[in-house]
Design an enzyme around this catalytic site. Sequence first.
Site, PDB file in Angstrom:
ATOM      1  N   HIS A  82      96.485 -19.127 -17.562  1.00  0.00           N
ATOM      2  CA  HIS A  82      97.332 -19.745 -16.548  1.00  0.00           C
ATOM      3  C   HIS A  82      96.863 -21.165 -16.271  1.00  0.00           C
ATOM      4  O   HIS A  82      95.675 -21.417 -16.119  1.00  0.00           O
ATOM      5  CB  HIS A  82      97.254 -18.915 -15.250  1.00  0.00           C
ATOM      6  CG  HIS A  82      98.047 -19.501 -14.129  1.00  0.00           C
ATOM      7  ND1 HIS A  82      99.362 -19.192 -13.921  1.00  0.00           N
ATOM      8  CD2 HIS A  82      97.700 -20.389 -13.159  1.00  0.00           C
ATOM      9  CE1 HIS A  82      99.798 -19.870 -12.871  1.00  0.00           C
ATOM     10  NE2 HIS A  82      98.811 -20.597 -12.381  1.00  0.00           N
ATOM     11  N   ASP A 161     104.280 -13.978  -1.933  1.00  0.00           N
ATOM     12  CA  ASP A 161     104.009 -15.359  -2.356  1.00  0.00           C
ATOM     13  C   ASP A 161     105.290 -16.185  -2.352  1.00  0.00           C
ATOM     14  O   ASP A 161     105.268 -17.364  -1.991  1.00  0.00           O
ATOM     15  CB  ASP A 161     103.368 -15.391  -3.747  1.00  0.00           C
ATOM     16  CG  ASP A 161     103.059 -16.823  -4.165  1.00  0.00           C
ATOM     17  OD1 ASP A 161     102.256 -17.465  -3.469  1.00  0.00           O
ATOM     18  OD2 ASP A 161     103.642 -17.300  -5.147  1.00  0.00           O
ATOM     19  N   ARG A 168     105.211 -22.902   2.819  1.00  0.00           N
ATOM     20  CA  ARG A 168     104.158 -23.931   2.659  1.00  0.00           C
ATOM     21  C   ARG A 168     104.789 -25.246   2.223  1.00  0.00           C
ATOM     22  O   ARG A 168     104.402 -26.314   2.668  1.00  0.00           O
ATOM     23  CB  ARG A 168     103.137 -23.478   1.601  1.00  0.00           C
ATOM     24  CG  ARG A 168     102.161 -22.433   2.104  1.00  0.00           C
ATOM     25  CD  ARG A 168     101.388 -21.814   0.953  1.00  0.00           C
ATOM     26  NE  ARG A 168     100.614 -22.786   0.206  1.00  0.00           N
ATOM     27  CZ  ARG A 168     100.261 -22.626  -1.065  1.00  0.00           C
ATOM     28  NH1 ARG A 168     100.585 -21.530  -1.732  1.00  0.00           N
ATOM     29  NH2 ARG A 168      99.547 -23.533  -1.674  1.00  0.00           N
ATOM     30  N   SER A 183      97.601 -17.667  -3.816  1.00  0.00           N
ATOM     31  CA  SER A 183      98.934 -17.695  -4.418  1.00  0.00           C
ATOM     32  C   SER A 183      98.839 -17.434  -5.924  1.00  0.00           C
ATOM     33  O   SER A 183      99.551 -16.589  -6.479  1.00  0.00           O
ATOM     34  CB  SER A 183      99.566 -19.064  -4.133  1.00  0.00           C
ATOM     35  OG  SER A 183     100.694 -19.276  -4.927  1.00  0.00           O
ATOM     36  N   LYS A 187      99.372 -13.376  -8.102  1.00  0.00           N
ATOM     37  CA  LYS A 187     100.315 -13.191  -9.215  1.00  0.00           C
ATOM     38  C   LYS A 187      99.580 -12.739 -10.476  1.00  0.00           C
ATOM     39  O   LYS A 187     100.075 -11.912 -11.242  1.00  0.00           O
ATOM     40  CB  LYS A 187     101.091 -14.485  -9.460  1.00  0.00           C
ATOM     41  CG  LYS A 187     102.139 -14.732  -8.363  1.00  0.00           C
ATOM     42  CD  LYS A 187     102.854 -16.046  -8.505  1.00  0.00           C
ATOM     43  CE  LYS A 187     101.985 -17.205  -8.114  1.00  0.00           C
ATOM     44  NZ  LYS A 187     102.627 -18.455  -7.804  1.00  0.00           N
TER      45      LYS A 187
HETATM   46  N1  URA Z   1     100.609 -22.653  -8.270  1.00  0.00           N
HETATM   47  C1  URA Z   1     100.898 -21.555  -7.554  1.00  0.00           C
HETATM   48  O1  URA Z   1     101.377 -20.568  -8.092  1.00  0.00           O
HETATM   49  N2  URA Z   1     100.639 -21.569  -6.231  1.00  0.00           N
HETATM   50  C2  URA Z   1     100.117 -22.628  -5.599  1.00  0.00           C
HETATM   51  O2  URA Z   1      99.900 -22.570  -4.400  1.00  0.00           O
HETATM   52  C3  URA Z   1      99.835 -23.768  -6.354  1.00  0.00           C
HETATM   53  C4  URA Z   1     100.080 -23.763  -7.708  1.00  0.00           C
END
Ligand code: URA
Length: 441
Positions: A82, A161, A168, A183, A187
């Site tokens: 990621h 999220d 946010r 966040s 995931k």
């Molecule tokens: N990528 C994400 O998935 N969440 C964030 O808060 C910042 C980057």
Amino acid sequence: MEMKSIIEKKRDGYALTKEEIQFIIKGCVDGTMPEYQLAAFLMAVYFRGLNKEETAELTLAMADSGEMLDLSAIFGMKVDKHSTGGVGDKTTLVLAPMLAACGLPVAKMSGRGLGHTGGTIDKLESIPGFVTNMSREQFISQVNEIGIALAGQTENLVPADKKIYALRDVTGTVEQMSLIATSIMSKKLASGSDIILLDVKAGSGAFMKEETDAIALGQEMVEIGLMADKETIAIVTDMDQPLGYAVGNALEIRETIEALKGNGPEDLLELCYVFGAYLLVAAKCEESLEAARIRLIQTIKSGDALKKFVQWVEMQGGNPLVVENYNLLPKASIVMDLISESTGFVERIQCEMIGKVCQKLGGGRVTKEDSINLSVGVVLHKKVGDRLEEGDVLATLYGDDLDHMKEAKDMLFSAYHLSKTPVTKRKLVRWIISKNGVEKY
Ligand code: URA
């Protein structure tokens, strides 16, 4: 339990309990908590932060707020890579077939681009026919059959999220480190892989402009991963200029295919060798990073990684002939060069601006709902440290709207900073963060 006193507790700098955190996430997902209370909570976190335990509990509660993907039906170790977001970052597209060609399954969910950063799903969708919407059964059987599948995030993956990130975004609380870590990691944990490699970008094109912040974010995420019993490695890499030369969806697919054919760019391939080596060792497919690197290079030399890419494109409905014929990819109608007005060396490229140029051309989103033009973008010809003569082509713009292209050209020009004296090339891979701590690469 009631939300007002939880907000006050955080506002006054106290740590929240596991039960309080679970209460917040439950209220956020079932819709019983008003958005103004959630927003106030996020602002309190922005100023007061979260300690290690709170960060871990929040990540787990978020990961558990929707579907937790069970990938146990896939044979062997599954890996996920990621990126925290960058410009011209097509690493996943090159690395995934390389790993699959080494026999290491890649089961990955990716996102779309937002703002100045690109997204893997958009890039793949510029291949005619490529489908990123898959059922769980299809996803699993494809990984078992060819060792690779990449899908868009399902609606029900970490719904907490989705809600929190949207809030946010409009409350000035995106940049809080623990909120970013929870966040991303919620995931990753919900996506079910055994090994997680996080590419934490640092520089003008990244979320984290400062390297020290990127290291701290990497440490937070590795701690969360280890606490959840997942082998997690974070690698801090340079995003002070785009990765490779192409920025824009179809243009990046072309560069991906060239990389798989062994034609560079050097920085993109180097990142794939480094990430791939760490993953192969973590998955116990190789004993040393050196041996793993040799094996990865071999997947390019032998053409096996390219073959795997073709197989992958075909399995997800895409036209595999794009590999031989780039005219099958979406094509912009106007091509415009940016010419250097002086002689010297490229000292700096304002990377975020390059992402914004692509956005201006129609290749990036301002809001999640925007549709984008997959054909447009920029191909740089000069990067940091390169020498150039007056009259050289610095970059080429690809677009469909002349007025936007003229504006984009000015933006692109302002992104390049030149020097009269030689400039050293930027170091690409900076820090490795793992269960062994933080090590300089
Ligand atoms: N990528 C994400 O998935 N969440 C964030 O808060 C910042 C980057």
